[in-house]
Design a protein around this motif. Structure first.
Motif, PDB file in Angstrom:
ATOM      1  N   ASN A 200       0.814  -1.206   0.000  1.00 30.16           N
ATOM      2  CA  ASN A 200       0.000   0.000   0.000  1.00 30.16           C
ATOM      3  C   ASN A 200       0.851   1.260   0.000  1.00 30.16           C
ATOM      4  O   ASN A 200       1.975   1.273   0.502  1.00 30.16           O
ATOM      5  CB  ASN A 200      -0.913   0.046   1.230  1.00 30.16           C
ATOM      6  CG  ASN A 200      -1.986  -1.022   1.190  1.00 30.16           C
ATOM      7  OD1 ASN A 200      -2.111  -1.742   0.204  1.00 30.16           O
ATOM      8  ND2 ASN A 200      -2.746  -1.134   2.257  1.00 30.16           N
ATOM      9  N   MET A 201       0.282   2.310  -0.536  1.00 30.76           N
ATOM     10  CA  MET A 201       0.923   3.619  -0.562  1.00 30.76           C
ATOM     11  C   MET A 201      -0.110   4.665  -0.164  1.00 30.76           C
ATOM     12  O   MET A 201      -1.315   4.460  -0.365  1.00 30.76           O
ATOM     13  CB  MET A 201       1.444   3.900  -1.978  1.00 30.76           C
ATOM     14  CG  MET A 201       2.405   5.050  -2.093  1.00 30.76           C
ATOM     15  SD  MET A 201       3.219   5.021  -3.730  1.00 30.76           S
ATOM     16  CE  MET A 201       4.216   6.506  -3.598  1.00 30.76           C
ATOM     17  N   SER A 202       0.339   5.758   0.417  1.00 38.87           N
ATOM     18  CA  SER A 202      -0.614   6.791   0.814  1.00 38.87           C
ATOM     19  C   SER A 202      -0.091   8.177   0.476  1.00 38.87           C
ATOM     20  O   SER A 202       1.119   8.406   0.396  1.00 38.87           O
ATOM     21  CB  SER A 202      -0.923   6.711   2.315  1.00 38.87           C
ATOM     22  OG  SER A 202       0.234   6.964   3.079  1.00 38.87           O
ATOM     23  N   PHE A 203      -1.041   9.083   0.271  1.00 40.83           N
ATOM     24  CA  PHE A 203      -0.763  10.496   0.027  1.00 40.83           C
ATOM     25  C   PHE A 203      -1.649  11.280   0.980  1.00 40.83           C
ATOM     26  O   PHE A 203      -2.862  11.012   1.067  1.00 40.83           O
ATOM     27  CB  PHE A 203      -1.081  10.879  -1.419  1.00 40.83           C
ATOM     28  CG  PHE A 203      -0.322  10.078  -2.440  1.00 40.83           C
ATOM     29  CD1 PHE A 203       0.897  10.516  -2.921  1.00 40.83           C
ATOM     30  CD2 PHE A 203      -0.840   8.875  -2.912  1.00 40.83           C
ATOM     31  CE1 PHE A 203       1.602   9.769  -3.862  1.00 40.83           C
ATOM     32  CE2 PHE A 203      -0.154   8.121  -3.850  1.00 40.83           C
ATOM     33  CZ  PHE A 203       1.079   8.572  -4.322  1.00 40.83           C
ATOM     34  N   ALA A 204      -1.086  12.252   1.689  1.00 43.01           N
ATOM     35  CA  ALA A 204      -1.863  12.990   2.688  1.00 43.01           C
ATOM     36  C   ALA A 204      -1.372  14.423   2.795  1.00 43.01           C
ATOM     37  O   ALA A 204      -0.201  14.705   2.540  1.00 43.01           O
ATOM     38  CB  ALA A 204      -1.769  12.301   4.049  1.00 43.01           C
ATOM     39  N   ALA A 205      -2.276  15.308   3.211  1.00 45.49           N
ATOM     40  CA  ALA A 205      -1.934  16.717   3.384  1.00 45.49           C
ATOM     41  C   ALA A 205      -2.576  17.238   4.656  1.00 45.49           C
ATOM     42  O   ALA A 205      -3.718  16.889   4.983  1.00 45.49           O
ATOM     43  CB  ALA A 205      -2.413  17.534   2.184  1.00 45.49           C
ATOM     44  N   ARG A 226      -1.893   1.127  -8.272  1.00 50.21           N
ATOM     45  CA  ARG A 226      -2.750   2.249  -8.682  1.00 50.21           C
ATOM     46  C   ARG A 226      -2.248   3.576  -8.126  1.00 50.21           C
ATOM     47  O   ARG A 226      -2.965   4.581  -8.187  1.00 50.21           O
ATOM     48  CB  ARG A 226      -4.182   2.009  -8.195  1.00 50.21           C
ATOM     49  CG  ARG A 226      -4.814   0.726  -8.707  1.00 50.21           C
ATOM     50  CD  ARG A 226      -6.320   0.733  -8.519  1.00 50.21           C
ATOM     51  NE  ARG A 226      -6.726   0.849  -7.131  1.00 50.21           N
ATOM     52  CZ  ARG A 226      -6.940  -0.170  -6.316  1.00 50.21           C
ATOM     53  NH1 ARG A 226      -6.782  -1.408  -6.765  1.00 50.21           N
ATOM     54  NH2 ARG A 226      -7.326   0.017  -5.065  1.00 50.21           N
ATOM     55  N   ALA A 227      -1.046   3.598  -7.600  1.00 45.92           N
ATOM     56  CA  ALA A 227      -0.535   4.781  -6.908  1.00 45.92           C
ATOM     57  C   ALA A 227       0.015   5.813  -7.895  1.00 45.92           C
ATOM     58  O   ALA A 227       1.228   5.972  -8.070  1.00 45.92           O
ATOM     59  CB  ALA A 227       0.546   4.375  -5.912  1.00 45.92           C
ATOM     60  N   GLU A 228      -0.885   6.524  -8.552  1.00 48.29           N
ATOM     61  CA  GLU A 228      -0.498   7.573  -9.495  1.00 48.29           C
ATOM     62  C   GLU A 228      -0.358   8.887  -8.733  1.00 48.29           C
ATOM     63  O   GLU A 228      -1.306   9.659  -8.608  1.00 48.29           O
ATOM     64  CB  GLU A 228      -1.545   7.704 -10.590  1.00 48.29           C
ATOM     65  CG  GLU A 228      -1.823   6.409 -11.347  1.00 48.29           C
ATOM     66  CD  GLU A 228      -2.990   6.572 -12.299  1.00 48.29           C
ATOM     67  OE1 GLU A 228      -2.942   7.500 -13.136  1.00 48.29           O
ATOM     68  OE2 GLU A 228      -3.953   5.794 -12.188  1.00 48.29           O
ATOM     69  N   GLY A 229       0.849   9.144  -8.240  1.00 51.25           N
ATOM     70  CA  GLY A 229       1.070  10.318  -7.416  1.00 51.25           C
ATOM     71  C   GLY A 229       0.752  11.628  -8.109  1.00 51.25           C
ATOM     72  O   GLY A 229       0.232  12.560  -7.489  1.00 51.25           O
ATOM     73  N   ARG A 230       1.047  11.729  -9.393  1.00 52.08           N
ATOM     74  CA  ARG A 230       0.797  12.981 -10.113  1.00 52.08           C
ATOM     75  C   ARG A 230      -0.685  13.308 -10.177  1.00 52.08           C
ATOM     76  O   ARG A 230      -1.070  14.469 -10.294  1.00 52.08           O
ATOM     77  CB  ARG A 230       1.365  12.891 -11.530  1.00 52.08           C
ATOM     78  CG  ARG A 230       2.892  12.879 -11.570  1.00 52.08           C
ATOM     79  CD  ARG A 230       3.394  12.903 -12.998  1.00 52.08           C
ATOM     80  NE  ARG A 230       4.845  12.912 -13.044  1.00 52.08           N
ATOM     81  CZ  ARG A 230       5.552  12.936 -14.178  1.00 52.08           C
ATOM     82  NH1 ARG A 230       4.919  12.954 -15.344  1.00 52.08           N
ATOM     83  NH2 ARG A 230       6.877  12.942 -14.134  1.00 52.08           N
ATOM     84  N   ARG A 231      -1.527  12.276 -10.116  1.00 49.71           N
ATOM     85  CA  ARG A 231      -2.974  12.497 -10.132  1.00 49.71           C
ATOM     86  C   ARG A 231      -3.538  12.603  -8.726  1.00 49.71           C
ATOM     87  O   ARG A 231      -4.354  13.490  -8.436  1.00 49.71           O
ATOM     88  CB  ARG A 231      -3.670  11.350 -10.866  1.00 49.71           C
ATOM     89  CG  ARG A 231      -5.198  11.488 -10.934  1.00 49.71           C
ATOM     90  CD  ARG A 231      -5.819  10.351 -11.719  1.00 49.71           C
ATOM     91  NE  ARG A 231      -5.722   9.083 -11.000  1.00 49.71           N
ATOM     92  CZ  ARG A 231      -6.658   8.647 -10.155  1.00 49.71           C
ATOM     93  NH1 ARG A 231      -7.741   9.385  -9.917  1.00 49.71           N
ATOM     94  NH2 ARG A 231      -6.520   7.483  -9.555  1.00 49.71           N
ATOM     95  N   ALA A 233      -1.974  13.103  -5.567  1.00 45.20           N
ATOM     96  CA  ALA A 233      -1.469  14.113  -4.633  1.00 45.20           C
ATOM     97  C   ALA A 233      -2.162  15.464  -4.800  1.00 45.20           C
ATOM     98  O   ALA A 233      -2.591  16.066  -3.798  1.00 45.20           O
ATOM     99  CB  ALA A 233       0.042  14.253  -4.780  1.00 45.20           C
ATOM    100  N   PRO A 234      -2.321  16.000  -6.032  1.00 46.55           N
ATOM    101  CA  PRO A 234      -3.027  17.284  -6.163  1.00 46.55           C
ATOM    102  C   PRO A 234      -4.471  17.232  -5.673  1.00 46.55           C
ATOM    103  O   PRO A 234      -4.982  18.218  -5.124  1.00 46.55           O
ATOM    104  CB  PRO A 234      -2.963  17.564  -7.671  1.00 46.55           C
ATOM    105  CG  PRO A 234      -1.785  16.797  -8.157  1.00 46.55           C
ATOM    106  CD  PRO A 234      -1.772  15.550  -7.318  1.00 46.55           C
ATOM    107  N   LEU A 235      -5.131  16.094  -5.853  1.00 48.66           N
ATOM    108  CA  LEU A 235      -6.507  15.960  -5.372  1.00 48.66           C
ATOM    109  C   LEU A 235      -6.566  16.023  -3.852  1.00 48.66           C
ATOM    110  O   LEU A 235      -7.480  16.624  -3.272  1.00 48.66           O
ATOM    111  CB  LEU A 235      -7.105  14.643  -5.878  1.00 48.66           C
ATOM    112  CG  LEU A 235      -7.352  14.549  -7.377  1.00 48.66           C
ATOM    113  CD1 LEU A 235      -7.745  13.121  -7.766  1.00 48.66           C
ATOM    114  CD2 LEU A 235      -8.441  15.534  -7.807  1.00 48.66           C
ATOM    115  N   VAL A 236      -5.593  15.384  -3.197  1.00 49.37           N
ATOM    116  CA  VAL A 236      -5.539  15.406  -1.729  1.00 49.37           C
ATOM    117  C   VAL A 236      -5.243  16.815  -1.228  1.00 49.37           C
ATOM    118  O   VAL A 236      -5.881  17.296  -0.276  1.00 49.37           O
ATOM    119  CB  VAL A 236      -4.480  14.406  -1.230  1.00 49.37           C
ATOM    120  CG1 VAL A 236      -4.218  14.603   0.257  1.00 49.37           C
ATOM    121  CG2 VAL A 236      -4.931  12.975  -1.494  1.00 49.37           C
TER     122      VAL A 236
END
Length: 253
Positions: A200-205, A226-231, A233-236
């Motif tokens: 698993n991977m996570s993106f958080a702000a 499914r960890a598309e950071g470019r998509r 991260a900005p949403l988060v």
């Protein structure tokens, strides 16, 4: 309640946790150190007040009255209620688990990420965290986002604790975590890669300071494939920004 009785009652309530949601009187006596003779009277009082309830097998569980009181907390009335539409929009945009957490603890050395909201669906991956659970700051996306908001005196106290690994990928040295926090501040969001759960991977702000609330962070957890950071991260980051604006607006009304 007298101070002594209140202290014993709190010890009983604190004995319950995620892996011990139902306990017998004997187990409670062992966990609290309260003699069974005194404990039975206390349990009867707590049941009568709705703070505990009896369940099959001569066991006890947290009562509905305690849940009812908890729902009066600003974490529920203000934060979670305001956050839910934003969490749903983030879920709709990503299809992934959405987590909302706050920094909680009496001291930096005892602080954790307290999960106060969660949105998930059938296609979302399984995660360890649940609403009401506590997870380490140094291995979760929301936790690292919260850590990155702390000042140097706070962090010095935090690093006095042992950083225990959750997986073989967890960052457990002060140097490694500080470098990661520097990257988090520079890009505006935190990233974990198999640090809490393998695969698993996570993106958080973090939201930034909101009067009347502890530090808050929002994030998504996704499978590595499914960890598309470019998509993602900005949403988060956008969700965090919009939620903070909504919370500030609600405070002014």
């Amino acid at each position: 309640m007298t101070d002594g009785l209140l202290d014993r009652a709190l010890r009983v309530l604190a004995a319950f946790h995620e892996d011990a949601a139902e306990l017998s009187a004997a187990q409670l006596a062992q966990r609290t150190g309260i003699a069974l003779s005194s404990l039975h009277r206390l349990l009867a009082t707590l049941v009568a007040q709705g703070l505990l309830m009896r369940v099959p097998g001569h066991r006890y569980a947290i009562g509905a009255r305690l849940w009812e009181l908890g729902e009066l907390s600003p974490l529920s009335l203000r934060l979670r209620e305001t956050a839910l539409p934003h969490m749903m929009r983030l879920y709709d945009a990503t299809g992934e688990n959405v987590h909302l957490a706050v920094l909680d603890g009496s001291t930096p050395a005892t602080s954790d990420a307290l999960f106060v909201g969660r949105v998930t669906g059938r296609a979302s991956i399984a995660t360890i965290s649940r609403m009401g659970s506590r997870e380490p700051l140094h291995t979760t996306g929301v936790g690292k986002a919260l850590l990155a908001t702390r000042d140097e005196p706070w962090l010095r106290q935090y690093f006095e604790r042992a950083l225990l690994p959750q997986t073989t990928r967890s960052l457990v040295t002060e140097l490694a975590l500080r470098e990661d926090l520097d990257r988090t501040r520079a890009r505006g969001y935190a990233v974990t890669r198999e640090e809490m759960t393998l695969g698993n991977m996570s993106f958080a702000a973090a939201l930034g300071r909101v009067d009347g609330l502890p530090p808050v962070a929002i994030g998504v957890v996704v499978h590595l494939e499914r960890a598309e950071g470019r998509r993602l991260a900005p949403l988060v980051v956008q969700a965090a920004r919009e939620l903070r604006a909504a919370l500030e607006a609600s405070q002014s009304h």
